[in-house]
Design a protein around this motif. Structure first.
Motif, PDB file in Angstrom:
ATOM      1  N   ASN B  67       0.840  -1.204   0.000  1.00  0.00           N
ATOM      2  CA  ASN B  67       0.000   0.000   0.000  1.00  0.00           C
ATOM      3  C   ASN B  67       0.869   1.246   0.000  1.00  0.00           C
ATOM      4  O   ASN B  67       0.591   2.203  -0.723  1.00  0.00           O
ATOM      5  N   VAL B  68       1.906   1.242   0.819  1.00  0.00           N
ATOM      6  CA  VAL B  68       2.804   2.393   0.862  1.00  0.00           C
ATOM      7  C   VAL B  68       3.478   2.564  -0.504  1.00  0.00           C
ATOM      8  O   VAL B  68       3.532   3.668  -1.058  1.00  0.00           O
ATOM      9  N   ALA B  69       3.955   1.447  -1.068  1.00  0.00           N
ATOM     10  CA  ALA B  69       4.646   1.521  -2.355  1.00  0.00           C
ATOM     11  C   ALA B  69       3.726   2.043  -3.461  1.00  0.00           C
ATOM     12  O   ALA B  69       4.150   2.797  -4.334  1.00  0.00           O
ATOM     13  N   GLU B  70       2.461   1.653  -3.413  1.00  0.00           N
ATOM     14  CA  GLU B  70       1.558   1.998  -4.516  1.00  0.00           C
ATOM     15  C   GLU B  70       0.835   3.327  -4.319  1.00  0.00           C
ATOM     16  O   GLU B  70       0.476   3.990  -5.290  1.00  0.00           O
ATOM     17  N   HIS B  71       0.576   3.703  -3.056  1.00  0.00           N
ATOM     18  CA  HIS B  71      -0.314   4.845  -2.836  1.00  0.00           C
ATOM     19  C   HIS B  71       0.301   6.017  -2.084  1.00  0.00           C
ATOM     20  O   HIS B  71      -0.278   7.101  -2.082  1.00  0.00           O
ATOM     21  N   ALA B  72       1.429   5.805  -1.423  1.00  0.00           N
ATOM     22  CA  ALA B  72       1.918   6.865  -0.535  1.00  0.00           C
ATOM     23  C   ALA B  72       2.977   7.747  -1.196  1.00  0.00           C
ATOM     24  O   ALA B  72       3.462   8.695  -0.581  1.00  0.00           O
ATOM     25  N   GLY B  73       3.340   7.440  -2.448  1.00  0.00           N
ATOM     26  CA  GLY B  73       4.369   8.229  -3.123  1.00  0.00           C
ATOM     27  C   GLY B  73       3.871   9.623  -3.490  1.00  0.00           C
ATOM     28  O   GLY B  73       2.673   9.856  -3.615  1.00  0.00           O
ATOM     29  N   PRO B  80       8.455  13.109 -11.652  1.00  0.00           N
ATOM     30  CA  PRO B  80       8.714  11.733 -11.231  1.00  0.00           C
ATOM     31  C   PRO B  80       8.334  11.541  -9.766  1.00  0.00           C
ATOM     32  O   PRO B  80       8.543  12.422  -8.949  1.00  0.00           O
ATOM     33  N   ALA B  81       7.730  10.411  -9.474  1.00  0.00           N
ATOM     34  CA  ALA B  81       7.283  10.160  -8.109  1.00  0.00           C
ATOM     35  C   ALA B  81       8.482  10.030  -7.178  1.00  0.00           C
ATOM     36  O   ALA B  81       9.517   9.502  -7.560  1.00  0.00           O
ATOM     37  N   ARG B  82       8.329  10.542  -5.965  1.00  0.00           N
ATOM     38  CA  ARG B  82       9.348  10.326  -4.946  1.00  0.00           C
ATOM     39  C   ARG B  82       8.873   9.185  -4.063  1.00  0.00           C
ATOM     40  O   ARG B  82       7.819   9.238  -3.470  1.00  0.00           O
ATOM     41  N   LEU B  83       9.645   8.123  -4.042  1.00  0.00           N
ATOM     42  CA  LEU B  83       9.234   6.954  -3.274  1.00  0.00           C
ATOM     43  C   LEU B  83       9.469   7.191  -1.785  1.00  0.00           C
ATOM     44  O   LEU B  83      10.536   7.674  -1.403  1.00  0.00           O
ATOM     45  N   PRO B  84       8.493   6.834  -0.960  1.00  0.00           N
ATOM     46  CA  PRO B  84       8.709   6.965   0.484  1.00  0.00           C
ATOM     47  C   PRO B  84       9.745   5.950   0.971  1.00  0.00           C
ATOM     48  O   PRO B  84      10.037   4.968   0.288  1.00  0.00           O
ATOM     49  N   TRP B  85      10.272   6.224   2.167  1.00  0.00           N
ATOM     50  CA  TRP B  85      11.105   5.254   2.873  1.00  0.00           C
ATOM     51  C   TRP B  85      10.225   4.524   3.879  1.00  0.00           C
ATOM     52  O   TRP B  85       9.479   5.155   4.622  1.00  0.00           O
ATOM     53  N   ILE B  86      10.346   3.216   3.897  1.00  0.00           N
ATOM     54  CA  ILE B  86       9.612   2.404   4.882  1.00  0.00           C
ATOM     55  C   ILE B  86      10.595   1.962   5.970  1.00  0.00           C
ATOM     56  O   ILE B  86      11.709   1.538   5.661  1.00  0.00           O
ATOM     57  N   HIS B  87      10.153   2.069   7.225  1.00  0.00           N
ATOM     58  CA  HIS B  87      10.866   1.455   8.347  1.00  0.00           C
ATOM     59  C   HIS B  87       9.944   0.368   8.899  1.00  0.00           C
ATOM     60  O   HIS B  87       8.801   0.664   9.240  1.00  0.00           O
ATOM     61  N   VAL B  88      10.424  -0.841   8.968  1.00  0.00           N
ATOM     62  CA  VAL B  88       9.579  -1.917   9.512  1.00  0.00           C
ATOM     63  C   VAL B  88      10.315  -2.611  10.652  1.00  0.00           C
ATOM     64  O   VAL B  88      11.517  -2.868  10.563  1.00  0.00           O
ATOM     65  N   ALA B  98       4.404  -8.670  17.144  1.00  0.00           N
ATOM     66  CA  ALA B  98       4.161  -7.226  17.149  1.00  0.00           C
ATOM     67  C   ALA B  98       4.879  -6.586  15.966  1.00  0.00           C
ATOM     68  O   ALA B  98       6.040  -6.893  15.706  1.00  0.00           O
ATOM     69  N   CYS B  99       4.161  -5.719  15.242  1.00  0.00           N
ATOM     70  CA  CYS B  99       4.727  -5.083  14.045  1.00  0.00           C
ATOM     71  C   CYS B  99       4.538  -3.575  14.120  1.00  0.00           C
ATOM     72  O   CYS B  99       3.473  -3.105  14.539  1.00  0.00           O
ATOM     73  N   ALA B 100       5.534  -2.837  13.701  1.00  0.00           N
ATOM     74  CA  ALA B 100       5.416  -1.386  13.563  1.00  0.00           C
ATOM     75  C   ALA B 100       5.993  -1.003  12.211  1.00  0.00           C
ATOM     76  O   ALA B 100       7.088  -1.442  11.851  1.00  0.00           O
ATOM     77  N   ILE B 101       5.219  -0.229  11.457  1.00  0.00           N
ATOM     78  CA  ILE B 101       5.661   0.188  10.128  1.00  0.00           C
ATOM     79  C   ILE B 101       5.474   1.694  10.036  1.00  0.00           C
ATOM     80  O   ILE B 101       4.384   2.200  10.323  1.00  0.00           O
ATOM     81  N   THR B 102       6.535   2.404   9.675  1.00  0.00           N
ATOM     82  CA  THR B 102       6.381   3.836   9.461  1.00  0.00           C
ATOM     83  C   THR B 102       6.873   4.176   8.063  1.00  0.00           C
ATOM     84  O   THR B 102       7.682   3.445   7.476  1.00  0.00           O
ATOM     85  N   ASP B 103       6.342   5.284   7.518  1.00  0.00           N
ATOM     86  CA  ASP B 103       6.806   5.738   6.204  1.00  0.00           C
ATOM     87  C   ASP B 103       6.644   7.245   6.124  1.00  0.00           C
ATOM     88  O   ASP B 103       5.870   7.831   6.878  1.00  0.00           O
TER      89      ASP B 103
END
Lengths: 104, 163
Positions: B67-73, B80-88, B98-103
């Motif tokens: 979802n982040v890769a497809e919608h959060a850019g 040109p799209a700037r891709l977010p950075w994901i921290h997982v 337990a999971c934590a994901i930030t972008d």
């Protein structure tokens, strides 16, 4: 895209050799599958035993293929692994395809 | 040990510090990088949790990170799209993963978190999308979201399979 296609006369048999039908390949999977089923215009049987993982993008591709074929022509999914079966069940798409546990 | 001691206890207060599998990665939000992270998470937790829990964990993380890769850019047709950075970050606890994901992508639309489930399918009008958040909500516990400045924070737990 690793798809083995055979025309058995009665139906098109497609063996999916991709271990993951995910966001990275969903679009090319959909395009290739659509081309195969539209050429055949027959019932489709898909051997899913090699697919270990499918996400919602992969499921969307499967549904798009289902919609490409007239509803009177079934798409039979054979030998789904538990991970793949879960995706269909949780989204209720298990009712849209015919699901068989064994390859006949 | 009194309750006061326990409140003050750091690692020194633990009789035995447990070792649990954990995973952390920072990467660009692209589908190939998501796939690589999922493969490595599967390898990290493969011996530590049952196959069913591992399958549900992989599916949820795939949905969130794709979802982040497809919608959060950022960007549009002209730039040109700037891709977010994901921290997982993923860690095993006794009761679940337990999971934590930030972008640092655009804000998560509020409607994504509204409770949902898929309607009974209508064979004349099948949906080709909308599955992702249905899966995320169906497979997680304690799903929560927070937005701070330029970052999305999403946290949840994937329960262990009932024995």
């Amino acid at each position: 895209m690793q798809l083995i296609v055979a025309d058995t006369g009665g139906h098109i048999a497609i063996t999916v050799k991709e271990p993951r039908i995910d966001a990275a390949i969903a679009t090319s999977f959909k395009d290739k599958m659509r081309e195969i089923v539209l050429q055949g215009r027959k019932p489709v049987q898909m051997d899913m035993r090699s697919v270990d993982f499918m996400d919602s993008s992969g499921l969307g591709a499967m549904v798009a293929v289902r919609k490409a074929l007239p509803s009177e022509l079934p798409i039979i999914l054979v030998g789904m692994t538990p991970n793949v079966e879960r995706v269909f069940r949780l989204t209720r798409m298990d009712t849209v395809f015919q699901i068989q546990s064994e390859v006949t | 040990m009194t309750s006061t001691d326990r409140q003050k206890a750091g690692f020194h207060g633990c009789r035995q510090l447990k070792t649990e599998p954990m995973f952390h990665r920072v990467f660009r939000a692209e589908s190939d990088a998501v796939r690589a992270a999922l493969t490595d998470i599967r390898a990290r937790f493969g011996g530590a949790v049952d196959a069913g829990t591992l399958g549900r964990l992989e599916l949820v993380l795939a949905e969130v990170m794709n979802n982040v890769a497809e919608h959060a850019g950022f960007g549009d047709q002209t730039a040109p799209a700037r891709l977010p950075w994901i921290h997982v970050t993923v860690v095993r606890h006794d009761s679940g993963i337990a999971c934590a994901i930030t972008d640092d992508g655009i804000s998560l639309p509020e409607e994504c978190l509204a409770p949902r489930s898929m309607p009974a399918p209508d064979s004349d009008d099948l949906p080709e999308g909308g599955f992702g958040w249905c899966l995320i909500q169906g497979l997680t516990q304690s799903l929560c979201y927070y937005r701070e400045k330029h970052r999305n924070f999403l946290a949840f737990s994937v329960p262990m399979e009932q024995a």
